[in-house]
Write a protein that holds these residues in place. Structure first.
Motif, short mmCIF file in Angstrom:
data_model
loop_
_atom_site.label_atom_id
_atom_site.label_comp_id
_atom_site.label_asym_id
_atom_site.label_seq_id
_atom_site.Cartn_x
_atom_site.Cartn_y
_atom_site.Cartn_z
N ARG A 100 -7.32 -9.10 7.19
CA ARG A 100 -6.72 -7.82 7.56
C ARG A 100 -7.11 -6.77 6.53
N ALA A 101 -7.08 -5.52 7.00
CA ALA A 101 -7.31 -4.37 6.13
C ALA A 101 -6.14 -3.42 6.31
N VAL A 102 -5.67 -2.82 5.22
CA VAL A 102 -4.52 -1.92 5.26
C VAL A 102 -4.91 -0.65 4.52
N LEU A 103 -4.82 0.50 5.23
CA LEU A 103 -5.21 1.80 4.67
C LEU A 103 -3.99 2.71 4.66
N LEU A 104 -3.84 3.47 3.58
CA LEU A 104 -2.71 4.39 3.42
C LEU A 104 -2.89 5.59 4.33
N LEU A 105 -1.80 6.02 4.97
CA LEU A 105 -1.77 7.26 5.76
C LEU A 105 -1.12 8.32 4.87
N LEU A 106 -1.94 9.24 4.36
CA LEU A 106 -1.51 10.21 3.37
C LEU A 106 -1.66 11.60 3.96
N ASP A 107 -0.60 12.41 3.86
CA ASP A 107 -0.62 13.77 4.39
C ASP A 107 -0.05 14.71 3.34
N GLN A 108 -0.92 15.50 2.73
CA GLN A 108 -0.53 16.49 1.73
C GLN A 108 0.30 15.84 0.62
N GLY A 109 -0.16 14.69 0.16
CA GLY A 109 0.51 14.01 -0.93
C GLY A 109 1.67 13.13 -0.52
N ARG A 110 2.06 13.16 0.76
CA ARG A 110 3.19 12.33 1.23
C ARG A 110 2.64 11.05 1.84
N ARG A 111 3.21 9.95 1.41
CA ARG A 111 2.82 8.64 1.95
C ARG A 111 3.59 8.42 3.25
N LEU A 112 2.93 8.67 4.36
CA LEU A 112 3.58 8.58 5.66
C LEU A 112 3.66 7.14 6.16
N VAL B 285 0.83 -1.20 0.00
CA VAL B 285 0.00 0.00 0.00
C VAL B 285 0.87 1.25 0.00
N VAL B 286 1.93 1.25 0.79
CA VAL B 286 2.74 2.46 0.94
C VAL B 286 3.49 2.80 -0.34
N VAL B 287 3.96 1.78 -1.07
CA VAL B 287 4.75 2.06 -2.27
C VAL B 287 3.90 2.45 -3.47
N GLY B 288 2.59 2.51 -3.31
CA GLY B 288 1.79 2.99 -4.43
C GLY B 288 0.56 2.18 -4.74
N GLY B 289 0.36 1.07 -4.03
CA GLY B 289 -0.80 0.25 -4.30
C GLY B 289 -2.06 0.82 -3.68
N ALA B 290 -3.17 0.23 -4.06
CA ALA B 290 -4.45 0.67 -3.51
C ALA B 290 -4.64 0.10 -2.10
N ASP B 291 -5.56 0.70 -1.35
CA ASP B 291 -5.89 0.18 -0.03
C ASP B 291 -6.36 -1.26 -0.15
N LEU B 292 -6.02 -2.06 0.86
CA LEU B 292 -6.38 -3.48 0.86
C LEU B 292 -7.49 -3.72 1.87
N TRP B 293 -8.50 -4.50 1.46
CA TRP B 293 -9.60 -4.86 2.33
C TRP B 293 -9.62 -6.37 2.50
N PRO B 294 -10.27 -6.87 3.55
CA PRO B 294 -10.24 -8.31 3.82
C PRO B 294 -10.65 -9.13 2.61
N GLY B 295 -9.85 -10.18 2.34
CA GLY B 295 -10.14 -11.09 1.25
C GLY B 295 -9.53 -10.70 -0.07
N GLU B 296 -8.96 -9.47 -0.20
CA GLU B 296 -8.40 -9.04 -1.47
C GLU B 296 -6.99 -9.63 -1.64
N PRO B 297 -6.55 -9.82 -2.90
CA PRO B 297 -5.17 -10.32 -3.14
C PRO B 297 -4.14 -9.39 -2.53
N GLY B 298 -3.16 -9.97 -1.85
CA GLY B 298 -2.13 -9.20 -1.17
C GLY B 298 -2.27 -9.20 0.33
N THR B 299 -3.49 -9.40 0.83
CA THR B 299 -3.67 -9.43 2.28
C THR B 299 -3.13 -10.70 2.90
N GLU B 300 -2.92 -11.74 2.07
CA GLU B 300 -2.41 -13.00 2.63
C GLU B 300 -0.89 -12.99 2.75
N ASP B 301 -0.19 -11.95 2.27
CA ASP B 301 1.26 -11.90 2.37
C ASP B 301 1.69 -11.82 3.83
#
Length: 804
Positions: free
Chosen positions: A230-242, A205-221
């Motif tokens: 699991r769900a993974v959401l990007l923390l974005l502040d003024q265009g910076r991926r924190l 997610v941090v390197v540029g992917g979309a947010d991940l929601w339970p059951g989506e490909p990538g959550t099993e990594d």
């Protein structure tokens, strides 16, 4: 009276202290309740006026307070139009916030923003109906860890989440576990830092992917926490991926519809406000560790611009302070001009420890220099420092000088790391040149006749066989060190260089003191001034002895090879003629016996691979027919002569009336007595043309095949080892009967042998492809040869006999 009075006084003082403590706690509780009420009221006002959910309004309020640099409670009072509550507690505990969320605020009766609890209560009721988490007064929590604990409390209650983690992106792409709740301590420690390139869900997610929601490909990594979803959401502040917010469920996650996802996005915004550095300021130092190396400066960070503008390689270091002393430094940034001698990428350096990155250099004094500059605040002028690097395998790299300049910069160190390229490149070029000259056995020289100066390169004294202290030999004296037959060539070389001013070369044999010769190519070129006068002669000696001896050896080898090729061709021709002379082109006439026979011999495609395959069809005095095929091991004349011996032995012994087993036993004796001990396979058949009975034996050979109306049948295999293998070999016999019209087929392995499959499989494939024999055996044998799947380029023999 004094003794009883003292316990009473102590009791009174204790009661008074308890009353004061409880009174103070009540005052603080009331003050915190007033602060929470103001925050809740401001949250409700923002929710109503901006059309936000309560959790979104809380995130918006926290972000505004952080950008303004004021406490959340103060901004909340300004939004609500109320005086700021008089309280010394600026932190609202998550537990207190939970008590508000559990029903201490109103019942949702206020919808105009005047009743804070009513507005928040109404918003919370709507969110609860949708299943989204609610966080009243969470905007006032200034600590990321407490906020994460509150997020877990609320998402656990509303959505069943069991753990929450906040990842912070480090310079270079690594991730740090900034805060977590619900994870075991040892697991959190193991995942404290994730290197760049490790494909965890948060990293995706941090390197540029979309947010991940339970059951989506990538959550099993692989990631922190063992969960079912699991769900993974990007923390974005003024265009910076924190970083990223990661929620973990130990059981299958509930269905997260748009309302629930919107609430989780708001919680991610709250975490972003606490993770991002305040505008215009640096991240606070962590107690006992110096500035936090994981903080990513904003895009307009002055130090980032300074590093990018420097014309020299540079690093920005954050000190790691313990007990008031800098014990290490964290590499916060390196600029684009920095080049690591071990070719480590920039991402592997940024965020890493200086001690771990340059351990040898730090042990040699680099760390002390940097610590001294940090502690004294005094810039360090340019100083040459030797830097070595440990490799993963092998010795430490040779030290290379680095011009080091250190300047304190706002609690950090700016280090200009300029390799001493001129000296390093010159030494490297010299070393490479010497190595190349040594490998190709070349050494240079220079002569200045007017000055009487001669310079020799490394290796020339060894080439001449002179001791290390010997004086160089001038070109004028070269003839005295060469073979007498080469002196005319040396004179022509000197004449071309000295008088005609032309570059010249010659190959001479140097006579060494030990009596050996070195074939040496001498190349010389003149150096003239503007007036055309010779000022110097430069050139090289090239030891070509190995090349000369190789050419001599190759010439002799070519001659021997030509002789061997001619001899081999003659032997192959002899073997072929011998085989063609022995093997008849057609079987003897068998018409009076009621049999029809056909034979074929196909020589190897390569004439030098003529082998020892043979066949024989011989009518015997007792009216039986001898059928035999064999294959002598090897190729050439030896195989052909062995074939002749065995074939003639069987023909001569067959007239005795002995059975095929006895005949093969005698043939084994012949093979053992032959020069070179011939080895061969063979099958021997005695066929009675009247009754159709046949008796056969084999010596390691492929079995005969009977072809009849019911198809092809491989005859049973009697026991028998190949000829010439054992002194006391014994051979078994088997009998069978041919019906009228049946065909008996004998053959050698050149017909069906392949490198990639068994012989039996190839034979079955061939027979099915060839079909039934028919009345014309000659055509049938030609068809077998045409369809042969063999790939070993061996010769082949075939015999086919058909009863009437």
């Amino acid at each position: 009276m004094t003794a009883p009075q003292e316990p009473a006084d102590r009791t009174a003082r204790a009661l008074a202290e308890t009353v004061r403590r409880l009174t103070g706690a009540a005052v603080r509780a009331h003050a915190e309740a007033r602060a929470r009420a103001v925050v809740d009221l401001a949250t409700g006002i923002l929710a109503e006026r901006l059309g936000l959910r309560p959790v979104e309004a809380a995130a918006h309020l926290a972000r505004l307070a952080r950008e303004a640099g004021v406490p959340v409670v103060a901004l909340a009072a300004e939004v609500a139009g109320l005086p700021e509550p008089d309280t010394g507690a600026s932190v609202v505990e998550p537990g207190a916030s939970r008590s508000v969320g559990n029903g201490s605020v109103g019942n949702g009766s206020g919808g105009n923003g005047l009743g804070g609890s009513g507005v928040v209560g109404a918003g919370r009721a709507r969110a609860s109906d949708a299943g989204a988490p609610v966080s009243p007064a969470l905007a006032a929590v200034p600590d990321l860890q407490r906020a994460v604990e509150a997020v877990l409390e609320q998402t656990g209650a509303a959505l069943g989440a069991r753990a929450v983690a906040v990842w912070q992106r480090l310079p270079g792409g690594a991730l740090a576990l900034a805060a977590q709740a619900g994870l075991p301590a040892d697991e959190a420690a193991a995942w404290a830092r994730v290197p760049p390139g490790v494909p965890t869900p948060a990293q995706r997610v941090v390197v540029g992917g979309a947010d991940l929601w339970p059951g989506e490909p990538g959550t099993e990594d692989p990631s922190v926490g063992s969960g079912a979803a699991r769900a993974v959401l990007l923390l974005l502040d003024q265009g910076r991926r924190l970083g990223a917010l990661e929620l973990i469920w130990t059981e299958p996650a509930p269905q997260l519809g748009p309302p629930q996802r919107r609430g989780l996005y708001a919680l991610a915004d709250l975490c972003t406000t606490l993770l991002a550095p305040p505008p215009g300021g640096a991240t606070d130092a962590v107690a006992g560790r110096g500035p936090d190396p994981s903080a990513d400066p904003p895009p307009d960070d002055e130090t980032a611009g300074l590093l990018a503008g420097l014309l020299t390689p540079a690093l920005l270091l954050d000190p790691v302070v313990r007990d008031g002393r800098a014990v290490d430094f964290t590499i916060r940034r390196v600029n684009d001009r920095f080049r690591d001698r071990l070719d480590r990428p920039r991402g592997a350096l940024e965020g890493a420890s200086l001690l771990e990155t340059f351990p040898v250099a730090c042990a040699a004094g680099l760390l002390d220099r940097l610590a001294r500059a940090y502690e004294t605040g005094t810039p360090s002028p340019a100083e040459r420092v030797p830097v070595s690097h440990p490799r993963d395998a092998g010795p430490v790299t040779p030290p290379a000088d680095v011009l080091l300049t250190v300047a304190p910069l706002g609690g950090r160190l700016l280090v200009c790391w300029q390799p001493d390229d001129e000296r390093a490149e010159e030494d490297e070029r010299t070393a490479l040149l010497r190595q190349a000259q040594r490998l190709v056995r070349v050494a240079g020289f220079e002569e200045r006749p007017a000055e009487g100066l001669i310079r020799w390169g490394d290796g020339l004294r060894e080439l001449f066989g002179l001791p290390p202290e010997a004086s160089p030999v001038p070109l004028d004296r070269l003839a005295w060190h060469a073979h007498p037959d080469d002196r005319p060539a040396i004179r022509r070389l000197l004449d071309s260089v000295r008088h005609r001013h032309r570059t010249a070369s010659a190959v001479v044999r140097l006579d060494r003191p030990d009596g050996t010769h070195r074939f040496t190519r001498v190349i010389a070129e003149p150096v003239v001034d503007g007036a055309g006068r010779l000022t110097a002669i430069r050139g090289a000696y090239h030891d070509v002895s190995v090349q000369h001896w190789t050419e001599v050896a190759l010439g002799a080898t070519r001659e021997r090879l030509a002789d061997s090729e001619q001899e081999s061709a003659e032997r192959a021709q002899l073997a072929l003629r011998l085989q063609q002379a022995i093997l008849p082109a057609a079987p003897p006439p068998l018409g009076v016996t009621g049999l029809h026979a056909a034979v074929r011999y196909r020589p190897a495609a390569q004439r030098d691979r003529v082998g020892g395959d043979w066949y024989d069809v011989l009518p015997l005095p007792d009216k039986r027919i001898l059928l035999a095929v064999g294959d002598v091991a090897g190729h050439g004349v030896g195989a052909a002569t062995g074939m002749v011996a065995l074939r003639h032995a069987l023909r001569g012994l067959a007239v005795t009336g002995a059975g095929p087993a006895r005949l093969l036993g005698w043939a084994n004796t012949v093979a053992l007595r032959e020069p070179g001990q011939v080895t061969a396979t063979a099958v021997c058949v005695l066929l009675d043309p009247v009754s159709g009975e046949l008796c056969w034996a084999r010596a390691g050979h492929l079995p005969p095949i009977r072809l009849g109306p019911d198809g092809a049948h491989v005859l049973p295999l009697p026991h028998g080892v190949l000829l010439g293998a054992l002194d006391d070999a014994r051979y078994e016999e088997h009998t069978a009967r041919l019906a009228p019209g049946d065909v008996l087929l004998l053959y050698t392995d050149g017909l069906v042998e392949r490198r990639d499959r068994p012989v039996e499989e190839s034979m079955d494939q061939l027979l099915r492809a060839a079909g039934a024999p028919g009345p014309d055996l000659e055509q049938y044998l030609d068809r077998l040869l045409d369809l042969s799947p063999a790939d070993t380029d061996d010769d082949t023999c075939l015999i086919a006999v058909q009863t009437e």
